[in-house]
Scaffold this motif. Structure first.
Motif, PDB file in Angstrom:
ATOM      1  N   ASP A   1       0.882  -1.163   0.000  1.00  0.00           N
ATOM      2  CA  ASP A   1       0.000   0.000   0.000  1.00  0.00           C
ATOM      3  C   ASP A   1       0.921   1.213   0.000  1.00  0.00           C
ATOM      4  O   ASP A   1       1.435   1.615   1.052  1.00  0.00           O
ATOM      5  CB  ASP A   1      -0.914  -0.026   1.223  1.00  0.00           C
ATOM      6  N   ILE A   2       1.172   1.757  -1.173  1.00  0.00           N
ATOM      7  CA  ILE A   2       2.225   2.755  -1.362  1.00  0.00           C
ATOM      8  C   ILE A   2       1.642   4.055  -1.898  1.00  0.00           C
ATOM      9  O   ILE A   2       0.869   4.049  -2.845  1.00  0.00           O
ATOM     10  CB  ILE A   2       3.288   2.259  -2.368  1.00  0.00           C
ATOM     11  N   ASP A   3       2.054   5.180  -1.309  1.00  0.00           N
ATOM     12  CA  ASP A   3       1.691   6.503  -1.833  1.00  0.00           C
ATOM     13  C   ASP A   3       2.807   7.483  -1.511  1.00  0.00           C
ATOM     14  O   ASP A   3       2.922   7.965  -0.386  1.00  0.00           O
ATOM     15  CB  ASP A   3       0.369   6.981  -1.242  1.00  0.00           C
ATOM     16  N   THR A   4       3.651   7.736  -2.510  1.00  0.00           N
ATOM     17  CA  THR A   4       4.739   8.697  -2.334  1.00  0.00           C
ATOM     18  C   THR A   4       4.504   9.976  -3.126  1.00  0.00           C
ATOM     19  O   THR A   4       5.291  10.915  -3.019  1.00  0.00           O
ATOM     20  CB  THR A   4       6.082   8.093  -2.801  1.00  0.00           C
TER      21      THR A   4
ATOM     22  N   ASP B   1       6.119   4.530  -6.820  1.00  0.00           N
ATOM     23  CA  ASP B   1       5.145   3.657  -6.148  1.00  0.00           C
ATOM     24  C   ASP B   1       5.134   2.282  -6.809  1.00  0.00           C
ATOM     25  O   ASP B   1       5.117   1.250  -6.132  1.00  0.00           O
ATOM     26  CB  ASP B   1       3.736   4.258  -6.222  1.00  0.00           C
ATOM     27  N   HIS B   2       5.139   2.268  -8.134  1.00  0.00           N
ATOM     28  CA  HIS B   2       5.130   1.012  -8.893  1.00  0.00           C
ATOM     29  C   HIS B   2       6.371   0.175  -8.578  1.00  0.00           C
ATOM     30  O   HIS B   2       6.288  -1.052  -8.422  1.00  0.00           O
ATOM     31  CB  HIS B   2       5.052   1.344 -10.386  1.00  0.00           C
TER      32      HIS B   2
ATOM     33  N   GLU C   1       5.960  -1.251  -5.064  1.00  0.00           N
ATOM     34  CA  GLU C   1       4.972  -2.330  -5.089  1.00  0.00           C
ATOM     35  C   GLU C   1       5.605  -3.615  -5.628  1.00  0.00           C
ATOM     36  O   GLU C   1       5.370  -4.705  -5.096  1.00  0.00           O
ATOM     37  CB  GLU C   1       3.769  -1.922  -5.947  1.00  0.00           C
TER      38      GLU C   1
ATOM     39  N   THR D   1       3.911  -0.875   3.685  1.00  0.00           N
ATOM     40  CA  THR D   1       3.085   0.320   3.569  1.00  0.00           C
ATOM     41  C   THR D   1       4.007   1.526   3.606  1.00  0.00           C
ATOM     42  O   THR D   1       4.881   1.613   4.481  1.00  0.00           O
ATOM     43  CB  THR D   1       2.057   0.423   4.718  1.00  0.00           C
TER      44      THR D   1
ATOM     45  N   ARG E   1       3.768   5.825   3.234  1.00  0.00           N
ATOM     46  CA  ARG E   1       3.076   7.096   3.043  1.00  0.00           C
ATOM     47  C   ARG E   1       4.136   8.184   3.097  1.00  0.00           C
ATOM     48  O   ARG E   1       4.866   8.290   4.081  1.00  0.00           O
ATOM     49  CB  ARG E   1       2.045   7.343   4.151  1.00  0.00           C
TER      50      ARG E   1
ATOM     51  N   THR F   1      12.616   8.201   1.631  1.00  0.00           N
ATOM     52  CA  THR F   1      11.891   6.935   1.660  1.00  0.00           C
ATOM     53  C   THR F   1      12.882   5.781   1.776  1.00  0.00           C
ATOM     54  O   THR F   1      12.651   4.813   2.517  1.00  0.00           O
ATOM     55  CB  THR F   1      11.009   6.769   0.409  1.00  0.00           C
TER      56      THR F   1
END
Length: 195
Positions: A29-32, A38-39, A42, A53, A55, A71
């Motif tokens: 569950d990735i949101d940068t 993100d891909h 994942e 995960t 964020r 990150t």
């Protein structure tokens, strides 16, 4: 005992929360704020069978540098924490990973000494909105925060997307092998008695 960690990192440039479970099922569950990054994360989670995960709210109005590097620092820190005392782990892992015309090599040692060797070249300055030169910064940050040796090389390839994806997946597979437990290992796999 679960091998997991939660890391929060806040600076004036980024606000990051990472959760990592080493013995997962590859859930991500990735949101940068950077779709291509993100891909890649994942793919790392899926192919390493890590539950991850991420964020991150970063200063993307400047560029992607702080978001991607920080990150990496947070992920490396989470990895080091999740490993605990490293008792029973295989310690070393490697992977030679093909992706279409590209072949990438990754080798890791979770021996407690940070070092990063990175050898990859790209045709374009960006791929899917991610600066290609930031891949090195990400892997360097992970390796130093996790106190691991990390060697990554794209042996050959043409397509930048394939090169980047092959590196992230090779890293996932090599790391998955290195964190694996082996019941034959008593304590840590070192003649020094500590990692």
């Amino acid at each position: 005992m679960a091998r997991q960690a939660v890391v929060e990192r806040q600076t004036r440039e980024t606000d990051i929360a990472v959760t990592l479970e080493l013995d997962g099922a590859g859930r991500a569950d990735i949101d940068t704020g950077i779709g291509f990054f993100d891909h890649m994360l994942e793919g790392f989670a899926r192919h390493g069978l890590f539950d991850l995960t991420v964020r991150c709210k970063g200063d993307l109005q400047v560029d992607s540098h702080h978001t991607i590097e920080d990150t990496g620092i947070a992920l490396g820190t989470a990895l080091l924490q999740a490993l605990g005392d490293k008792a029973g782990i295989v310690r070393y892992g490697s992977c030679l990973l093909p992706m279409d015309e590209t072949l990438a090599l990754c080798a890791v040692d979770l021996g407690g000494r940070p070092y990063c060797v990175y050898d990859a070249a790209f045709a374009a300055p960006a791929c899917g909105g991610m600066d290609t030169q930031m891949a090195r910064e990400f892997f360097y940050a992970v390796s130093y925060a996790a106190a691991m040796n990390l060697h990554l090389k794209v042996l050959y390839g043409e397509n930048d997307h394939h090169k980047l994806e092959a590196m992230f997946k090779a890293f996932a597979k090599a790391l998955s092998a290195a964190v694996r437990r082996d019941d034959r290992i008593v304590g840590v796999l070192s003649t020094k008695g500590s990692l």
